[in-house]
Enzyme design. Structure first.
Site, mmCIF file in Angstrom:
data_model
loop_
_atom_site.group_PDB
_atom_site.id
_atom_site.type_symbol
_atom_site.label_atom_id
_atom_site.label_comp_id
_atom_site.label_asym_id
_atom_site.label_seq_id
_atom_site.Cartn_x
_atom_site.Cartn_y
_atom_site.Cartn_z
ATOM 1 N N LYS A 1 0.837 -1.207 0.000
ATOM 2 C CA LYS A 1 0.000 0.000 0.000
ATOM 3 C C LYS A 1 0.872 1.257 0.000
ATOM 4 O O LYS A 1 0.627 2.196 -0.749
ATOM 5 C CB LYS A 1 -0.938 -0.017 1.222
ATOM 6 C CG LYS A 1 -2.040 -1.070 1.090
ATOM 7 C CD LYS A 1 -2.856 -1.295 2.366
ATOM 8 C CE LYS A 1 -3.833 -2.454 2.165
ATOM 9 N NZ LYS A 1 -4.629 -2.787 3.347
ATOM 10 N N ASP B 1 -11.003 2.612 3.974
ATOM 11 C CA ASP B 1 -11.234 1.169 3.882
ATOM 12 C C ASP B 1 -12.736 0.866 3.739
ATOM 13 O O ASP B 1 -13.118 -0.267 3.431
ATOM 14 C CB ASP B 1 -10.739 0.480 5.167
ATOM 15 C CG ASP B 1 -9.460 -0.313 4.936
ATOM 16 O OD1 ASP B 1 -9.213 -0.736 3.794
ATOM 17 O OD2 ASP B 1 -8.723 -0.508 5.912
ATOM 18 N N GLN C 1 -4.636 -1.723 9.650
ATOM 19 C CA GLN C 1 -4.567 -3.051 9.033
ATOM 20 C C GLN C 1 -5.101 -4.122 9.981
ATOM 21 O O GLN C 1 -4.744 -4.159 11.160
ATOM 22 C CB GLN C 1 -3.111 -3.356 8.633
ATOM 23 C CG GLN C 1 -2.926 -4.614 7.807
ATOM 24 C CD GLN C 1 -3.562 -4.540 6.416
ATOM 25 O OE1 GLN C 1 -3.710 -3.472 5.831
ATOM 26 N NE2 GLN C 1 -3.964 -5.684 5.880
HETATM 27 N N1 GUN Z 1 -6.937 -7.136 6.206
HETATM 28 C C1 GUN Z 1 -7.269 -7.863 5.125
HETATM 29 N N2 GUN Z 1 -7.783 -7.061 4.156
HETATM 30 C C2 GUN Z 1 -7.761 -5.808 4.651
HETATM 31 C C3 GUN Z 1 -8.155 -4.541 4.120
HETATM 32 O O1 GUN Z 1 -8.655 -4.388 2.988
HETATM 33 N N3 GUN Z 1 -7.959 -3.467 4.957
HETATM 34 C C4 GUN Z 1 -7.460 -3.593 6.206
HETATM 35 N N4 GUN Z 1 -7.345 -2.483 6.961
HETATM 36 N N5 GUN Z 1 -7.090 -4.748 6.720
HETATM 37 C C5 GUN Z 1 -7.241 -5.845 5.942
#
Ligand code: GUN
Length: 294
Positions: free
Chosen positions: A52, A119, A96
């Protein structure tokens, strides 16, 4: 069979975003800024967050990575979120998942300002999504919609079967595909661990989306000839011949299933890359105030 090429699509979308960032910089001297909070040492989470941050650099965004030890308390993490909510320079941020067990995910999600929730996990964004109002769409479902859209795959009137009912993939994608919208207007079945006779359902699917996290779960005899298969799973399996000692496989037994499909997404190189570009798209929208104008 045609491969839905997540690498190609995500590069195309990143170029589009980079062009918009350039324009924003020239017109308004604004640069989108994404922050990511990573708690603990989970190898998969570290890899996703790295990707990211790297993607932010590629499109000209600012990014901030906040790393915390897994011993951080819930209160300390809530304070970090409060600071990010108040920081005018940050357009959007993510925490995350998964978080250590002593931290309540729901409490953390609820603490994020919906205007910065790129998100799309906050109930405000989730509820707006369910009702077809402007919102930040959760990144993985948003990525799947873009794959379907950019490959001109017709969804309307199709039988769509989703495997897995998580808050971040299965449930939202089932809502999105059944909405009166494009892509949408599908007839959706949401299957899960208590579903009886799963193959009976999956064999009816014109579009099959698997978000279970079980390696090679979907076998050829579970898939209809000519189906579109979207594999959301990113599973690590041990492989002594691989450089890192593991390799990534999806939920779908790709070798056996692919010949039956009209379209299929590979793992790696499929949905995972689209998740990252969707997060960038949401951050750009947050920076421009497109969803929640002040
Ligand atoms: N863990 C697995 N997929 C995601 C996601 O799209 N965003 C976040 N914050 N955590 C995750």
């Amino acid at each position: 069979m045609e491969l839905i090429d997540g690498k190609f699509l995500s590069n195309e979308i990143k170029l589009e975003i980079a062009a918009e960032v350039k324009e924003l910089k020239e017109k308004e001297a604004k640069i989108p800024h994404l922050a990511a909070v990573l708690v603990g040492e989970d190898p998969a989470s570290q890899s996703y967050v790295r990707s990211k941050v790297r993607s932010c650099e590629q499109v000209g965004f600012k990014s901030t990575l906040i790393r915390e030890d897994s011993s951080i308390t819930e209160e300390e993490l809530l304070l970090i979120i409060e600071k990010l909510n108040k920081d005018d320079d940050i357009d959007g941020f993510i925490v995350q998942l998964p978080l250590p067990r002593h931290i309540n995910d729901d409490k953390i999600t609820l603490a994020i300002d919906p205007k910065k929730d790129v998100d799309g996990f906050h109930p405000m964004n989730f509820g707006r999504m369910a009702q077809g109002m402007p919102c930040f769409l959760p990144a993985t479902p948003f990525g799947i919609l873009q794959m379907l859209d950019r490959y001109n795959i017709e969804v309307e009137g199709k039988e769509c079967v989703v495997l897995g009912r998580s808050n971040i993939v299965g449930t939202p994608i089932s809502i999105l595909l059944s909405r009166k919208a494009r892509p949408g207007n599908a007839t959706v079945q949401l299957c899960h661990s208590r579903t009886k006779d799963l193959p009976m359902h999956t064999r009816r699917a014109d579009i099959l989306i698997s978000a279970l996290g079980i390696p090679n779960f979907v076998k050829a005899d579970m898939v209809k000839e000519g189906a579109v298969v979207i594999d959301v799973g990113i599973n690590r399996i041990d492989d002594a011949n691989a450089k890192r000692g593991y390799r990534l496989v999806g939920d779908v037994d790709f070798e056996a299933v692919a010949p039956k499909c009209s379209y299929i997404t590979p793992v790696p190189g499929g949905v995972g890359l689209m998740t990252v570009t969707s997060l960038l798209k949401n951050t750009l929208m947050a920076c421009k105030g497109e969803i929640y104008p002040d």
